[in-house]
Design an enzyme around this catalytic site. Structure first.
Site, PDB file in Angstrom:
ATOM      1  N   SER A  10      33.521  89.736  11.341  1.00  0.00           N
ATOM      2  CA  SER A  10      32.173  89.948  10.806  1.00  0.00           C
ATOM      3  C   SER A  10      31.205  88.949  11.411  1.00  0.00           C
ATOM      4  O   SER A  10      31.363  87.731  11.277  1.00  0.00           O
ATOM      5  CB  SER A  10      32.174  89.803   9.283  1.00  0.00           C
ATOM      6  OG  SER A  10      30.837  89.758   8.829  1.00  0.00           O
ATOM      7  N   HIS A  38      32.162  93.970  12.948  1.00  0.00           N
ATOM      8  CA  HIS A  38      31.551  94.298  11.664  1.00  0.00           C
ATOM      9  C   HIS A  38      30.166  93.652  11.583  1.00  0.00           C
ATOM     10  O   HIS A  38      30.022  92.445  11.768  1.00  0.00           O
ATOM     11  CB  HIS A  38      32.465  93.777  10.564  1.00  0.00           C
ATOM     12  CG  HIS A  38      32.094  94.172   9.179  1.00  0.00           C
ATOM     13  ND1 HIS A  38      32.451  95.382   8.617  1.00  0.00           N
ATOM     14  CD2 HIS A  38      31.405  93.502   8.229  1.00  0.00           C
ATOM     15  CE1 HIS A  38      31.997  95.429   7.378  1.00  0.00           C
ATOM     16  NE2 HIS A  38      31.361  94.305   7.112  1.00  0.00           N
ATOM     17  N   ASP A  40      26.889  93.204   9.156  1.00  0.00           N
ATOM     18  CA  ASP A  40      26.437  93.313   7.771  1.00  0.00           C
ATOM     19  C   ASP A  40      24.920  93.404   7.713  1.00  0.00           C
ATOM     20  O   ASP A  40      24.213  92.446   8.028  1.00  0.00           O
ATOM     21  CB  ASP A  40      26.908  92.095   6.973  1.00  0.00           C
ATOM     22  CG  ASP A  40      28.406  92.120   6.770  1.00  0.00           C
ATOM     23  OD1 ASP A  40      28.895  93.063   6.122  1.00  0.00           O
ATOM     24  OD2 ASP A  40      29.096  91.208   7.283  1.00  0.00           O
ATOM     25  N   MET A  42      21.799  93.673   5.358  1.00  0.00           N
ATOM     26  CA  MET A  42      21.428  93.417   3.951  1.00  0.00           C
ATOM     27  C   MET A  42      19.905  93.424   3.835  1.00  0.00           C
ATOM     28  O   MET A  42      19.212  92.890   4.702  1.00  0.00           O
ATOM     29  CB  MET A  42      21.954  92.054   3.508  1.00  0.00           C
ATOM     30  CG  MET A  42      23.444  91.861   3.701  1.00  0.00           C
ATOM     31  SD  MET A  42      23.976  90.319   2.951  1.00  0.00           S
ATOM     32  CE  MET A  42      25.641  90.176   3.635  1.00  0.00           C
ATOM     33  N   HIS A  71      27.945  97.822   8.171  1.00  0.00           N
ATOM     34  CA  HIS A  71      28.106  97.851   6.717  1.00  0.00           C
ATOM     35  C   HIS A  71      26.718  97.705   6.105  1.00  0.00           C
ATOM     36  O   HIS A  71      26.156  96.611   6.108  1.00  0.00           O
ATOM     37  CB  HIS A  71      29.044  96.695   6.327  1.00  0.00           C
ATOM     38  CG  HIS A  71      29.251  96.542   4.864  1.00  0.00           C
ATOM     39  ND1 HIS A  71      29.828  95.403   4.327  1.00  0.00           N
ATOM     40  CD2 HIS A  71      28.996  97.366   3.822  1.00  0.00           C
ATOM     41  CE1 HIS A  71      29.893  95.536   3.012  1.00  0.00           C
ATOM     42  NE2 HIS A  71      29.402  96.705   2.670  1.00  0.00           N
ATOM     43  N   MET A  73      24.384  97.269   3.352  1.00  0.00           N
ATOM     44  CA  MET A  73      24.208  96.851   1.954  1.00  0.00           C
ATOM     45  C   MET A  73      22.719  96.965   1.651  1.00  0.00           C
ATOM     46  O   MET A  73      21.989  95.974   1.557  1.00  0.00           O
ATOM     47  CB  MET A  73      24.725  95.425   1.763  1.00  0.00           C
ATOM     48  CG  MET A  73      26.248  95.372   1.754  1.00  0.00           C
ATOM     49  SD  MET A  73      26.887  93.727   2.085  1.00  0.00           S
ATOM     50  CE  MET A  73      26.896  93.781   3.876  1.00  0.00           C
ATOM     51  N   MET A 142      35.392  96.606  -1.182  1.00  0.00           N
ATOM     52  CA  MET A 142      34.897  95.228  -1.190  1.00  0.00           C
ATOM     53  C   MET A 142      35.818  94.361  -2.040  1.00  0.00           C
ATOM     54  O   MET A 142      36.113  94.684  -3.185  1.00  0.00           O
ATOM     55  CB  MET A 142      33.480  95.165  -1.782  1.00  0.00           C
ATOM     56  CG  MET A 142      32.388  95.757  -0.912  1.00  0.00           C
ATOM     57  SD  MET A 142      32.272  95.043   0.731  1.00  0.00           S
ATOM     58  CE  MET A 142      31.975  93.318   0.389  1.00  0.00           C
ATOM     59  N   GLY A 147      27.210  90.385  -0.277  1.00  0.00           N
ATOM     60  CA  GLY A 147      26.014  89.548  -0.141  1.00  0.00           C
ATOM     61  C   GLY A 147      26.210  88.290   0.686  1.00  0.00           C
ATOM     62  O   GLY A 147      25.297  87.877   1.384  1.00  0.00           O
ATOM     63  N   ASP A 180      37.056  94.177   2.824  1.00  0.00           N
ATOM     64  CA  ASP A 180      36.003  93.267   3.279  1.00  0.00           C
ATOM     65  C   ASP A 180      35.759  92.201   2.216  1.00  0.00           C
ATOM     66  O   ASP A 180      35.361  92.520   1.093  1.00  0.00           O
ATOM     67  CB  ASP A 180      34.727  94.081   3.523  1.00  0.00           C
ATOM     68  CG  ASP A 180      33.577  93.247   4.072  1.00  0.00           C
ATOM     69  OD1 ASP A 180      33.786  92.060   4.401  1.00  0.00           O
ATOM     70  OD2 ASP A 180      32.468  93.812   4.178  1.00  0.00           O
ATOM     71  N   GLY A 181      35.982  90.950   2.615  1.00  0.00           N
ATOM     72  CA  GLY A 181      35.669  89.823   1.749  1.00  0.00           C
ATOM     73  C   GLY A 181      36.877  88.945   1.476  1.00  0.00           C
ATOM     74  O   GLY A 181      37.871  89.395   0.915  1.00  0.00           O
ATOM     75  N   GLY A 182      36.803  87.710   1.935  1.00  0.00           N
ATOM     76  CA  GLY A 182      37.857  86.751   1.631  1.00  0.00           C
ATOM     77  C   GLY A 182      39.170  86.992   2.358  1.00  0.00           C
ATOM     78  O   GLY A 182      40.215  86.487   1.935  1.00  0.00           O
TER      79      GLY A 182
END
Ligand code: DX5
Ligand code: ZN
Length: 230
Positions: A10, A38, A40, A42, A71, A73, A142, A147, A180-182
């Site tokens: 990302s 990826h 993002d 936003m 992605h 958002m 997610m 965010g 996606d995330g962590g």
């Protein structure tokens, strides 16, 4: 898992002043490297943060051969998402919580030449979207609240990736299960065991001293964990 896992660094964790270099840093000239990049997007409305939009994505698209995974958002993806497909983005993902007409939107994304992705936030259930997902190529689960990068992995969402995997394996859905995330060296194995095909990793890749090596490390962990599952 039927296919090789996909690793999608990302760019949110990259240096925004050097995006072309940062994309090249995970390019893998000698084979390997990132499968998808990826990106993002936003809008400071759907999520509290603000990143970049279509003009930047158009420039990124011209500066790399790696397929882009956008992605979105953003509010009102029904209005904005097709522009990303028209820009040549490989996979355009919108949020289920934001889309008014997700089936029509998927058709429009595909008609514009992209794969269509649907994302659900950690507290959004999978079941209401089972029929809608028949029109999609990617399900992005997610595993943090969307965010920001660098948040802690929410393991409870793996229940959803397991159920999605079962629906794919039994032929009820035909899509890539993405998370996606962590995602990092501590968490990628449990996600692979829970049926994930595509792993987004921001801080774990761009926070590493050697981003390309980080991609390779994550990929081998995912392959090994997926084999253990079978
Ligand atoms: C967060 C973004 C993620 C973010 C993940 O809302 O959607 O793609 O870059 O970052 P890490 O991998 O650091 O959790
Ligand atoms: Zn993302």
């Amino acid at each position: 898992m039927s296919n090789q896992p996909l690793i999608a660094p990302s760019l949110l964790s990259a240096d925004f002043a050097r995006l072309a270099d940062e994309m090249a840093a995970v390019g893998g000239d000698s084979g390997g490297g990132a499968d998808w990049l990826h990106v993002d997007v936003m809008d400071a409305h759907f999520v509290p943060n603000l990143t970049l939009g279509l003009p930047v994505v158009q420039s990124l698209q011209k500066s790399t051969d790696i397929p882009l995974d956008c992605h979105l958002m953003i509010d009102d993806p029904d209005r904005w998402a097709v522009g990303y497909a028209e820009a040549g983005v490989h996979n355009v993902t919108v949020h289920a919580e934001a889309a008014d007409e997700p089936v029509g939107l998927a058709k429009n994304l595909r008609a514009a030449g992209a794969k269509a992705g649907l994302s659900i936030k950690p507290n959004t259930p999978l079941e209401p979207y089972t029929d809608v997902l028949k029109h999609y190529d990617t399900l992005l689960v997610m595993s943090v609240e969307p965010g920001f990068g660098g948040q802690k992995f929410i393991g409870e969402v793996l229940e959803k990736t397991r159920r999605a995997r079962r629906m794919v394996d039994t032929g009820h859905l035909n899509l890539v299960v993405e998370i996606d995330g962590g995602i990092n060296t501590e968490t990628i194995e449990q996600a692979a065991e829970a049926g994930v095909d595509c792993f987004v990793a921001g801080s774990a890749v761009y926070g590493a001293e050697d981003p390309a090596r980080a991609v390779e490390g994550l990929r081998s962990q995912a392959i090994n964990a997926a084999h253990a599952r079978q």
